[in-house]
Design a protein around this motif. Structure first.
Motif, PDB file in Angstrom:
ATOM      1  N   ILE A 102       0.816  -1.223   0.000  1.00  0.00           N
ATOM      2  CA  ILE A 102       0.000   0.000   0.000  1.00  0.00           C
ATOM      3  C   ILE A 102       0.850   1.273   0.000  1.00  0.00           C
ATOM      4  O   ILE A 102       0.319   2.377  -0.066  1.00  0.00           O
ATOM      5  CB  ILE A 102      -0.981   0.022   1.192  1.00  0.00           C
ATOM      6  N   GLY A 103       2.171   1.111   0.068  1.00  0.00           N
ATOM      7  CA  GLY A 103       3.057   2.267   0.024  1.00  0.00           C
ATOM      8  C   GLY A 103       4.472   1.822  -0.275  1.00  0.00           C
ATOM      9  O   GLY A 103       4.870   0.722   0.089  1.00  0.00           O
ATOM     10  N   ALA A 104       5.215   2.673  -0.991  1.00  0.00           N
ATOM     11  CA  ALA A 104       6.607   2.354  -1.303  1.00  0.00           C
ATOM     12  C   ALA A 104       7.386   3.647  -1.480  1.00  0.00           C
ATOM     13  O   ALA A 104       6.829   4.669  -1.894  1.00  0.00           O
ATOM     14  CB  ALA A 104       6.683   1.509  -2.575  1.00  0.00           C
ATOM     15  N   GLN A 105       8.672   3.571  -1.172  1.00  0.00           N
ATOM     16  CA  GLN A 105       9.533   4.741  -1.278  1.00  0.00           C
ATOM     17  C   GLN A 105      10.971   4.277  -1.455  1.00  0.00           C
ATOM     18  O   GLN A 105      11.398   3.309  -0.830  1.00  0.00           O
ATOM     19  CB  GLN A 105       9.425   5.559   0.005  1.00  0.00           C
ATOM     20  N   VAL A 106      11.729   4.988  -2.288  1.00  0.00           N
ATOM     21  CA  VAL A 106      13.159   4.721  -2.403  1.00  0.00           C
ATOM     22  C   VAL A 106      13.781   5.056  -1.054  1.00  0.00           C
ATOM     23  O   VAL A 106      13.469   6.092  -0.456  1.00  0.00           O
ATOM     24  CB  VAL A 106      13.794   5.573  -3.525  1.00  0.00           C
ATOM     25  N   GLU A 107      14.645   4.176  -0.565  1.00  0.00           N
ATOM     26  CA  GLU A 107      15.176   4.384   0.791  1.00  0.00           C
ATOM     27  C   GLU A 107      16.088   5.604   0.892  1.00  0.00           C
ATOM     28  O   GLU A 107      15.951   6.399   1.813  1.00  0.00           O
ATOM     29  CB  GLU A 107      15.930   3.144   1.267  1.00  0.00           C
TER      30      GLU A 107
END
Length: 101
Positions: A18-23
């Motif tokens: 439900i969510g993702a982001q480049v670290e």
């Protein structure tokens, strides 16, 4: 640009992303991180995500391709905590501050 990047993702209680982001952003600009909004949601780090996925402009297409990648790359996904992310952010900020001094 590196060929792969690490990403942070959130899964809901059914295991859906439900969510993702480049670290770690490459540009050194604003740094933030995603955190679960509900106690049943879990936070994960996935290593070695191909950077070509980030070029997908359509959110639905990205979600489909990224979900497929995550389901096939189970060995590179580890569950983490928001506290781990917070400490990592503090370390990154300290390193950037040290570089600028």
């Amino acid at each position: 640009m590196p060929k792969t990047r690490n990403m942070i993702l959130i899964r809901d209680e059914r295991g859906e992303i439900i969510g993702a982001q480049v670290e770690e952003p490459l540009d050194g600009g604003v740094q933030a991180f995603v955190t679960p909004a509900h106690p049943a949601h879990t936070l994960h780090r996935i290593s070695d995500v191909p950077t070509k996925m980030f070029e997908l402009g359509n959110p639905d297409e990205f979600h489909k391709v990224f979900s497929k990648h995550c389901n096939s790359a189970l060995e590179t996904i580890t569950q983490i905590s928001a506290d781990e992310l917070r400490l990592n952010l503090i370390r990154m900020q300290a390193a950037q501050q040290k570089k600028s001094n």
